[in-house]
Scaffold this motif. Structure first.
Motif, short mmCIF file in Angstrom:
data_model
loop_
_atom_site.label_atom_id
_atom_site.label_comp_id
_atom_site.label_asym_id
_atom_site.label_seq_id
_atom_site.Cartn_x
_atom_site.Cartn_y
_atom_site.Cartn_z
N THR A 12 0.82 -1.21 0.00
CA THR A 12 0.00 0.00 0.00
C THR A 12 0.85 1.26 0.00
O THR A 12 2.00 1.25 0.46
N CYS A 21 -1.02 9.50 -3.65
CA CYS A 21 -1.62 8.19 -3.40
C CYS A 21 -1.88 8.13 -1.90
O CYS A 21 -0.94 8.14 -1.10
N GLU A 22 -3.14 8.12 -1.52
CA GLU A 22 -3.50 8.17 -0.11
C GLU A 22 -2.92 6.98 0.64
O GLU A 22 -2.89 5.85 0.13
N THR A 51 -3.74 3.00 0.40
CA THR A 51 -4.32 2.61 -0.89
C THR A 51 -3.48 1.51 -1.52
O THR A 51 -2.28 1.70 -1.73
N SER A 64 -6.91 0.47 2.73
CA SER A 64 -7.98 1.43 2.95
C SER A 64 -9.34 0.74 2.99
O SER A 64 -9.50 -0.41 2.58
#
Length: 247
Positions: free
Chosen positions: A61, A116-117, A120, A235
């Motif tokens: 992630t 990119c959170e 994610t 997420s």
């Protein structure tokens, strides 16, 4: 650093290559990249890092901090605040065999000019940046020859995590997501080379470190696997996708 402060200061007066991907500021200039200098300055203290043993096939992630192992040559992707003495003169990138090396941590981020959170999952075919935790420079490539093999140079570039579009790498894998226990390739989005190790090894003073470079052809030298690191939890969007996929 073994190099004296005076030597570092004198390097600042040397001419720099005028190009988009010019030399990164604030690093020493030496004939060849040097190693064995300890962890160096870190953006995040290594004492704060908890080594996590991979457990299960969860996705990699954004925001995760990982070590990447070249599975063919058993070396981890490494960098340090020392410049190449040829080519671009940017910060050197090598492969090291020590699993506990403090300069082998890279943060997974979105491609240049995007966010990119955290948490994610990274999709196969997605472009990302890998930012060296110790120096804040991004894994980078460009059309310079690498010092030993003459393949394409791979360096670390930028300041505080910000560089340019030559920092972007596409994750090449099978399936939907980059999975932690899978072997993947990283293809440079601008020049199409694959992040590779072919075994060329530096002599003194960095004996034992191997050259990391870009290769045009896909081969067993291109495959990497996530090893130690801190992994951000997926997420809620990803969890919802997985739930619906199971229905």
């Amino acid at each position: 650093m073994e190099a004296s402060a005076a030597a570092a200061a004198s390097g600042g007066g040397r001419s720099r290559r005028a190009a988009t991907c010019g030399r990164a500021q604030g690093a020493e200039r030496l004939p060849l990249p040097r190693a064995g200098m300890g962890p160096g300055p870190l953006l995040v203290p290594l004492s704060a890092l908890i080594t996590a043993v991979l457990a299960g096939p969860g996705p990699v992630t954004c925001g995760s901090v990982v070590k990447l192992l070249n599975v063919r040559h058993n070396v981890r992707l490494h960098s340090h605040d020392v410049r190449y003495g040829s080519g671009s003169g940017q910060q050197s990138v090598t492969g090291v065999s020590a699993a506990d090396d403090g300069n082998s941590y890279w943060r997974v981020r979105g491609r240049t000019a995007t966010v990119c959170e955290r948490g994610t999952p990274v999709r196969c075919g997605q472009a990302i940046r890998l930012t060296h935790l110790g120096t804040g420079r991004n894994l980078h490539s460009h059309r310079f020859a690498s010092p030993l093999s003459g393949n394409q140079e791979v360096s670390a570039f930028g300041e505080a995590g910000e560089g340019d579009y030559l920092d972007d790498w596409t994750v090449v894998c099978s399936g939907t997501y980059w999975v932690r226990d899978s072997e993947v390739r990283f293809q440079h989005t601008s020049t199409d080379v694959f992040l590779s190790v072919t075994g060329e090894q530096y002599g003194r003073p960095i004996h034992g470190q191997k050259e990391v470079h870009g290769m045009a052809a896909s081969s067993q030298n291109n495959y990497w696997k996530v090893m130690e690191g801190i992994f951000m939890q997926p997420s809620e969007v990803f969890k919802a996708e997985q739930y619906h996929a199971e229905l």
